[in-house]
Write an enzyme that holds these catalytic residues in place. Sequence first.
Site, PDB file in Angstrom:
ATOM      1  N   LEU A 115       0.834  -1.204   0.000  1.00 36.26           N
ATOM      2  CA  LEU A 115       0.000   0.000   0.000  1.00 36.26           C
ATOM      3  C   LEU A 115       0.864   1.248   0.000  1.00 36.26           C
ATOM      4  O   LEU A 115       1.820   1.351   0.788  1.00 36.26           O
ATOM      5  CB  LEU A 115      -0.901   0.009   1.240  1.00 36.26           C
ATOM      6  CG  LEU A 115      -1.574   1.361   1.570  1.00 36.26           C
ATOM      7  CD1 LEU A 115      -2.593   1.735   0.494  1.00 36.26           C
ATOM      8  CD2 LEU A 115      -2.218   1.331   2.948  1.00 36.26           C
ATOM      9  N   SER A 116       0.519   2.203  -0.849  1.00 37.54           N
ATOM     10  CA  SER A 116       1.125   3.539  -0.839  1.00 37.54           C
ATOM     11  C   SER A 116       2.642   3.432  -1.019  1.00 37.54           C
ATOM     12  O   SER A 116       3.101   2.975  -2.066  1.00 37.54           O
ATOM     13  CB  SER A 116       0.741   4.260   0.457  1.00 37.54           C
ATOM     14  OG  SER A 116       1.057   5.617   0.397  1.00 37.54           O
ATOM     15  N   ALA A 117       3.427   3.826  -0.007  1.00 37.71           N
ATOM     16  CA  ALA A 117       4.876   3.664  -0.117  1.00 37.71           C
ATOM     17  C   ALA A 117       5.230   2.197  -0.295  1.00 37.71           C
ATOM     18  O   ALA A 117       6.181   1.852  -1.016  1.00 37.71           O
ATOM     19  CB  ALA A 117       5.573   4.228   1.118  1.00 37.71           C
TER      20      ALA A 117
END
Length: 420
Positions: A163-165
């Site tokens: 997720l995300s980073a």
Amino acid sequence: MDPTSPSARRHLPPPTALPLAVALTAVLAMVTALLVALAPRASAATLTPVSSFGANPGNLAMYSYVPDGLPADAPLVVLLHGCAQDASAYHGHSGWAGYADEHGFALVYPEQKSANNAISCFNWFQPGDTARDSGEARSIRSMVEYAVATHGLAADQVYVSGLSAGGAMAGELLAAYPDLFAGGSIVAGIPVGCASGMIDAFTCMNPGRTRTPQQWGDEVRDGNPGWDGPWPRVAVWHGTADTTVAPANGDASVSQWTNVHGLSGDPDATEQLSGSTTAAYHGGDATTASVAHYTVSGMGHGTPVDPSEGCGTAGAYFLDTVCSTGYTVDFWGIGDGGQDPGPDPTDPPTEEPTDPPTEEPGVCVTDSNYDHVSAGRAVQRSGRVYAVGSGDALGLWNVFVTTSLTETSPGYWEHTPNGC
């Protein structure tokens, strides 16, 4: 001596000779033993820290989750949390543990340390942490090699999601190690090679960068120059209302990976999923495509989960919309390693019926979800059942959940909530 045998009973005092308290104690013990025998066995598998796993130049921590009775050559999924998260939070909310138990695969969670990044983000924007066999990338490779060797897992069925980073780092790992990962899932992430430092990272997150498909594809190819083997299959998830990582990044990631796979930008197939989600498949259909793009309408920044279907729990950056974990398991094709929920493990049902339903249109049928699938009235995806035709969600795929379906037209079944 067997106390239940006739000879043993002859050596016991008559029942009337036993004090009442002793007799009651014996009865309670027997009842307790019976209840324990009938109760379902709880899994002993837990999220476990691994203190030593090999080369660790990125100074990451490792956690693993290995379901009980995991067969040899089971798949492995590497899961990368987002900023301000940790392995425990991702394990507890994302729903991956339930699918690992159900379908028979292991999980590895790399965990970032605040000493490496102030808010515990994976350093997807630092070349020294994303290059092959360097920094955090090398640490994660060590975790994979350790898990495969220790638990007898399939080296050719290793996948990564984040997720995300963590999603951005998942893409970087796919580029650096196409020989290690068979597939990946980038959730609210960033295209490979978008940033080369902290300042670049913020620009990439929002509003994002504009490059041609060829330029994006070159960023992946530069991660492992000379690689001429197959590229990983990639799923891209993004919400249309994401203000942290602009949705343009999802489009760019799809452009990037379709170029890597030598595909045009146009999907070969699309379908509407639950949770206002549109799936577009490039290079095939839902099970054969090289790249899948899942767009969740109205969703902000986070991992899509669906607690109503037993898929994760809602929380900060875990958004109640759609079961991204289940659809990703389906896309990768690793949903066949678990236990069959039906009464006959040697004869599991198929997702598509071999014969059309024999009932006349208008008939209502009440049956277990397992038997609905067996009869062709429904199909199952990642342990969840959906009515043929309408796609109505019916719940878990097993013999215990009973639902009613009405065939409103030939081959078109609808859920009948109030029963037949």
